[in-house]
Design a protein around this motif. Structure first.
Motif, PDB file in Angstrom:
ATOM      1  N   HIS A 151      47.110  33.292  54.926  1.00  0.00           N
ATOM      2  CA  HIS A 151      47.574  33.382  53.533  1.00  0.00           C
ATOM      3  C   HIS A 151      48.452  32.174  53.179  1.00  0.00           C
ATOM      4  N   GLU A 152      49.379  31.837  54.066  1.00  0.00           N
ATOM      5  CA  GLU A 152      50.311  30.731  53.766  1.00  0.00           C
ATOM      6  C   GLU A 152      49.605  29.376  53.809  1.00  0.00           C
ATOM      7  N   GLN A 207      55.269  27.268  46.636  1.00  0.00           N
ATOM      8  CA  GLN A 207      55.896  28.428  45.988  1.00  0.00           C
ATOM      9  C   GLN A 207      57.364  28.192  45.649  1.00  0.00           C
ATOM     10  N   HIS A 221      47.822  28.649  50.693  1.00  0.00           N
ATOM     11  CA  HIS A 221      48.706  28.127  49.635  1.00  0.00           C
ATOM     12  C   HIS A 221      48.780  26.601  49.694  1.00  0.00           C
ATOM     13  N   CYS A 245      52.128  38.919  47.625  1.00  0.00           N
ATOM     14  CA  CYS A 245      52.484  37.501  47.567  1.00  0.00           C
ATOM     15  C   CYS A 245      53.699  37.364  46.659  1.00  0.00           C
TER      16      CYS A 245
END
Ligand SMILES: [Zn+2]
Length: 156
Positions: free
Chosen positions: A136-137, A56, A140, A94
């Motif tokens: 969630h992370e 990100q 990624h 997000c």
């Protein structure tokens, strides 16, 4: 060294779909790596996120930061080792999808193995909100995004 403000990569940038590479042990001691970690923690706090993954911010490292209930976690090469069978549904946001929220079903507990900033192996047993943010992370880091997990018909 001067602080550099990290820019958040937004969907649909292809970079978010790239698989990350593991951080090498000797890299952890590198000032450049430490700087990236500090900049990520800072960006996460400034953007009021509860988590931020390296892709990100345009990095291909298997690295993420999480801030839940006043505690900051830096996870290097994290892997989820086990999931609870029990799941729940909760709304997730997000930083790569500004002002959007998605209903996502996830296991309520996970065990994560990671390296800490000293390069030592560490196990994190998490439940509730922390377990959700970790999932969630770590998603990624495998190029998986919240829209891939969102329940159909529940996208807002
Ligand atoms: Zn995210």
């Amino acid at each position: 060294m001067k602080n550099k403000k990290l820019k958040i990569v937004k969907y649909p940038d292809d970079f978010l779909r790239r698989k990350t590479r593991k951080v090498r042990k000797e890299e952890i001691k590198n000032p450049k790596f430490k700087r990236l970690v500090l900049d990520m923690v800072k960006a996460m706090e400034e953007e009021k996120g509860v988590g931020l993954a390296a892709p990100q911010v345009g990095s291909d490292l298997r690295l993420c930061t999480v801030a839940v209930e006043g505690e900051v976690f830096v996870l290097i090469n994290p892997e989820i080792k086990s999931y609870s069978r029990k799941k729940d549904i909760f709304e997730e946001g997000c930083l790569s999808f500004p002002n959007q929220f998605f209903q996502v079903e996830r296991p309520i507990k996970v065990k994560v193995q990671t390296l800490n900033l000293e390069g030592e192996k560490q196990k994190i047993k998490a439940d509730g909100f922390l377990a959700r943010v970790l999932q969630h992370e770590i998603d990624h880091l495998d190029g998986i995004l919240v829209i891939d997990r969102a329940m159909k018909g529940n996208e807002k």
